[in-house]
Enzyme design. Structure first.
Site, PDB file in Angstrom:
ATOM      1  CE  LYS A  39     -45.000  -1.757 -15.281  1.00  0.00           C
ATOM      2  NZ  LYS A  39     -46.195  -2.386 -14.686  1.00  0.00           N
ATOM      3  NE  ARG A 137     -51.746  -7.207 -15.901  1.00  0.00           N
ATOM      4  CZ  ARG A 137     -51.075  -6.081 -15.703  1.00  0.00           C
ATOM      5  NH1 ARG A 137     -51.068  -5.145 -16.636  1.00  0.00           N
ATOM      6  NH2 ARG A 137     -50.411  -5.860 -14.599  1.00  0.00           N
ATOM      7  CE1 TYR A 272     -42.769  11.228 -46.766  1.00  0.00           C
ATOM      8  CE2 TYR A 272     -42.510  11.434 -44.390  1.00  0.00           C
ATOM      9  CZ  TYR A 272     -41.998  11.082 -45.632  1.00  0.00           C
ATOM     10  OH  TYR A 272     -40.742  10.586 -45.719  1.00  0.00           O
ATOM     11  CG  MET A 315     -38.656   7.442 -38.771  1.00  0.00           C
ATOM     12  SD  MET A 315     -37.802   6.269 -39.828  1.00  0.00           S
ATOM     13  CE  MET A 315     -39.157   5.388 -40.558  1.00  0.00           C
TER      14      MET A 315
END
Ligand SMILES: *Cc1c(COP(=O)(O)O)cnc(C)c1O
Length: 374
Positions: A39, A137, A272, A315
């Protein structure tokens, strides 16, 4: 293509993957079947590549999370059995059957809906019953007071004539965690799972060809719980074996390159938010890797790639202090995690687990498959 790769890439060692598969097999009781969990694009390693390798090695089953992941494998030519671990809406029943996919059944009403859809199609669907033994779950409830009702619901689901109940499984919550309490919890889950299997057999004459419950933690710590088939993911990719009982090796190496090197005087704000300010004359390398590649921003200023990473991770880039590493030049390769840089360190810096880092390596990061180790 070569130039494209020269930014940030993930090397995947098919050799280590194959070695891991063989090491896990060797550790299991004879005759245990092997389901490889692929998966989430095989935990970032590339589902199709991993599936083809497992098929070649003789694995018995694959598991994915959802229909789209299963169809990617079928479209790519994978023919071995595939179990969908998660939910599939019943309107896709025909697609499941046409592609020979095995669907997880986690409650009676879903079983009945699949059965009706099969009835209309005049075809049978292969399913595995999911039992909730303590993960809370997906799965039929069956603990404590709910045992009797759970057994009745599972038996009713298994008797639906359009469902072929090939398997039954459960999932452990703490099989990978040390400590007596966790051991007790896992043993309780396993006992409940076997009680369910026995009740279905004794009271209803229902048996399953494939009973399975072992994820990575159980394969490593409780090989006696292997039953008919094991279901590791993380372990296959080389993690989750801290005491080296099985001897798996990581299969992924996440690498980037230095695009620019600059010298700044003391007192210069970097990146930043200006949250990092140099305290000496500093040689800074701009690394071509940011959170859009899968480097978690939460690790900003807390991790080391050759030199300490400084300032906010952006990013597409981040900065590292290479004042003490004169050997690092423009174009130098920097390993983010891999053989030299343990993924656990980056995971800890980001406040997460290696699982999440592996799945977070994004699409724009080119996967380079290698026949040798990493
Ligand atoms: C993801 C998953 C696994 C594999 O877990 P690992 O810890 O990676 O071995 C096994 N079974 C189910 C149901 C899962 O969702």
């Amino acid at each position: 293509m070569e130039n494209l790769k020269k930014r940030t890439w993930a090397e995947i060692s098919l050799k280590n993957l194959e070695d891991n598969y063989r090491s896990i097999r060797a550790h299991l009781p004879a005759g245990t079947r092997f389901l490889g969990v692929v998966k989430a694009d095989a935990y970032g390693h590339g589902a199709l590549q991993v599936a083809h390798l497992l098929e070649k090695c003789g694995a018995d089953y694959l598991a994915v999370s959802c229909l789209d992941e299963a169809l990617e494998l079928r479209d790519g030519g994978v023919t071995m059995p595939i179990l969908i671990l998660g939910h599939t809406p019943t309107r896709f029943t025909e697609i499941l059957i046409e592609n020979n996919l095995t669907q997880t059944i986690s409650n009676k009403s879903k079983a009945e809906r699949f059965d009706r859809a099969c009835e209309r199609l005049g075809k049978k669907l292969k399913v595995h019953i999911k039992v909730d033994t303590g993960m809370s779950r997906l799965g039929f409830l069956c603990s404590g007071d709910m045992f009797e009702e759970g057994i009745e619901n599972m038996a009713a689901s298994c008797r639906l004539k359009n469902l072929d109940c090939e398997g039954i499984f459960t999932h452990f919550a703490v099989s990978d965690e040390p400590g007596e309490e966790n051991r007790e919890y896992t043993l309780t889950q396993f006992r409940l799972f076997t009680d369910v299997i026995n009740a279905l057999s004794d009271r209803h004459g229902i048996s399953f060809r494939l009973r399975h419950c072992s994820n990575t933690g159980a394969v490593v710590n409780y090989p006696e719980m292997s039953l008919d088939m094991v279901r590791p993911g993380y372990l296959l990719y080389g993690y989750g074996d801290p005491e080296n009982r099985i001897g798996v090796k990581p299969c992924m190496r996440f690498v980037s390159t230095i695009s620019t090197i600059k010298h700044y005087p003391a007192g210069t704000a970097v990146s930043y938010g200006c949250r990092y300010v140099t305290d000496r004359r500093t040689r800074i390398g701009v690394l071509s890797c940011g959170y859009a590649d899968g480097l978690p921003r939460a690790a900003s200023g807390k991790c080391t790639f050759t030199g300490p990473q400084v300032g906010s991770i952006c990013m597409d880039m981040c900065m590292i202090d290479i004042t003490d590493h004169p050997e690092v030049k423009t174009g130098s390769e920097i390993e983010l995690f891999g053989a030299e840089n343990d993924i656990h360190k980056l995971a800890e810096a980001a406040g997460t687990i290696p699982y999440e880092l592996l799945c977070s390596v994004t699409k724009r990061v080119c996967r380079i498959y290698k026949q040798d180790g990493i």
